[in-house]
Design a protein around this motif. Structure first.
Motif, mmCIF file in Angstrom:
data_model
loop_
_atom_site.group_PDB
_atom_site.id
_atom_site.type_symbol
_atom_site.label_atom_id
_atom_site.label_comp_id
_atom_site.label_asym_id
_atom_site.label_seq_id
_atom_site.Cartn_x
_atom_site.Cartn_y
_atom_site.Cartn_z
ATOM 1 N N VAL A 91 -5.489 2.103 -1.047
ATOM 2 C CA VAL A 91 -5.084 3.368 -1.664
ATOM 3 C C VAL A 91 -6.176 3.927 -2.579
ATOM 4 O O VAL A 91 -5.977 4.955 -3.228
ATOM 5 C CB VAL A 91 -3.759 3.221 -2.444
ATOM 6 N N GLY A 92 -7.325 3.252 -2.631
ATOM 7 C CA GLY A 92 -8.450 3.758 -3.417
ATOM 8 C C GLY A 92 -8.512 3.253 -4.843
ATOM 9 O O GLY A 92 -9.405 3.646 -5.599
ATOM 10 N N ALA A 93 -7.570 2.388 -5.235
ATOM 11 C CA ALA A 93 -7.556 1.856 -6.595
ATOM 12 C C ALA A 93 -8.401 0.582 -6.681
ATOM 13 O O ALA A 93 -8.893 0.074 -5.671
ATOM 14 C CB ALA A 93 -6.119 1.585 -7.044
ATOM 15 N N GLN A 94 -8.541 0.063 -7.894
ATOM 16 C CA GLN A 94 -9.369 -1.118 -8.141
ATOM 17 C C GLN A 94 -8.495 -2.310 -8.526
ATOM 18 O O GLN A 94 -7.761 -2.254 -9.509
ATOM 19 C CB GLN A 94 -10.347 -0.821 -9.285
ATOM 20 N N PRO A 95 -8.531 -3.406 -7.744
ATOM 21 C CA PRO A 95 -7.806 -4.604 -8.181
ATOM 22 C C PRO A 95 -8.514 -5.263 -9.351
ATOM 23 O O PRO A 95 -9.744 -5.382 -9.349
ATOM 24 C CB PRO A 95 -7.834 -5.505 -6.936
ATOM 25 N N VAL A 96 -7.740 -5.656 -10.342
ATOM 26 C CA VAL A 96 -8.274 -6.358 -11.509
ATOM 27 C C VAL A 96 -7.638 -7.740 -11.518
ATOM 28 O O VAL A 96 -6.437 -7.885 -11.719
ATOM 29 C CB VAL A 96 -7.946 -5.605 -12.816
ATOM 30 N N ALA A 122 0.830 -1.205 0.000
ATOM 31 C CA ALA A 122 0.000 0.000 0.000
ATOM 32 C C ALA A 122 0.866 1.257 0.000
ATOM 33 O O ALA A 122 0.593 2.210 -0.740
ATOM 34 C CB ALA A 122 -0.933 -0.013 1.208
ATOM 35 N N ARG A 123 1.902 1.255 0.819
ATOM 36 C CA ARG A 123 2.786 2.421 0.884
ATOM 37 C C ARG A 123 3.494 2.646 -0.444
ATOM 38 O O ARG A 123 3.634 3.782 -0.910
ATOM 39 C CB ARG A 123 3.802 2.222 2.012
ATOM 40 N N GLN A 171 -6.004 -6.218 -0.937
ATOM 41 C CA GLN A 171 -6.458 -5.289 0.085
ATOM 42 C C GLN A 171 -5.628 -4.010 0.057
ATOM 43 O O GLN A 171 -6.147 -2.907 0.284
ATOM 44 C CB GLN A 171 -6.385 -5.937 1.466
ATOM 45 N N SER A 172 -4.330 -4.142 -0.232
ATOM 46 C CA SER A 172 -3.467 -2.953 -0.316
ATOM 47 C C SER A 172 -3.914 -2.039 -1.446
ATOM 48 O O SER A 172 -3.880 -0.807 -1.312
ATOM 49 C CB SER A 172 -2.010 -3.381 -0.540
ATOM 50 N N VAL A 173 -4.316 -2.624 -2.571
ATOM 51 C CA VAL A 173 -4.810 -1.826 -3.699
ATOM 52 C C VAL A 173 -6.070 -1.074 -3.296
ATOM 53 O O VAL A 173 -6.220 0.125 -3.584
ATOM 54 C CB VAL A 173 -5.079 -2.739 -4.917
#
Length: 228
Positions: free
Chosen positions: A35-40, A4-5, A30-32
């Motif tokens: 940070v507000g992004a979307q895992p694909v 995440a960092r 979960q880290s993605v």
């Protein structure tokens, strides 16, 4: 690595997509999200259990910011092909590392893996890959998927072999990320794979017992074990 960092420091956030394997990488997913992004989620290469570079290529969109890559059970991903894609599309490559072992331990694991691969017939052994450290020795159980694999595992444990199911559920089927996405190789691997012990401290007689047990039980599938 704190994924995440790392993502946040690279500017990955809301509106971005990060491609990753769905085979056992819940923490990275979960880290993605953090940070507000979307895992694909994309499929794996069935021989290595690592993310499939061609699946990455097929999933690219204008919002793709990066890709998470990791070894699977000590087998390295195809970094050359993934690197080509990253350079061509300006992608951030995030490594989700596995715990490293010392050279003596890796040498012993490889020796044990070679012994098992040369003798096991009751299961499908791992395909050879350059650089594999055999953090886990993952086989496939023949038969009818999860029911036969689970029955096989119970029977092995009954014979004193400490085996484990390496991935219980793909990430895209877990409650926090549930979707109707179909990833056939990932789902097949979840249903069929079993990790046999291969740590350096094992003795030859323990390996031989494992071979004898697997080979004897493998001849029973699927007719006998499936009903257990």
């Amino acid at each position: 690595m704190n994924t995440a960092r790392f993502l946040k420091s690279a500017g990955v956030g809301a509106g971005d997509e990060v491609i990753m394997s769905a085979y056992g990488d819940t923490e990275a997913a979960q880290s993605v999200v953090t940070v507000g992004a979307q895992p694909v989620f994309v499929d794996i290469d069935p021989s290595s259990y690592c993310i499939d570079p061609e699946a990455i290529a097929a999933a690219l969109t204008s919002r793709t910011a990066g890709v998470v890559v990791a070894s699977a059970f000590g087998c390295p991903p195809d970094l050359a092909r993934i690197g080509e894609l990253a350079r061509a599309h300006g992608l951030l490559v995030v490594g989700a590392g596995e715990a490293e072992a010392g050279p003596d331990e890796v040498t012993q694991r490889r020796s044990h893996a070679a012994f098992l691969t040369g003798r096991l017939t009751g299961v499908r052994t791992p395909e050879p890959h350059e650089g594999h450290t055999y953090q886990r020795y993952v086989v496939r159980v023949p038969g009818n998927g999860r029911p036969d694999r689970d029955a096989f595992a119970r029977a092995l444990r009954g014979r004193g072999v400490a085996c484990e199911v390496p991935v219980r559920a793909p990430v895209h089927r877990q409650p926090a990320f549930r979707s109707s996405l179909r990833l056939p190789e990932t789902e097949r691997a979840v249903d069929e794979t079993l990790a046999l012990p291969v740590q350096g401290s094992l003795r030859r007689r323990e390996l031989q017992r494992m071979v004898s047990s697997c080979n004897a039980l493998g001849g029973l599938l699927p007719t006998c074990l499936a009903g257990r």
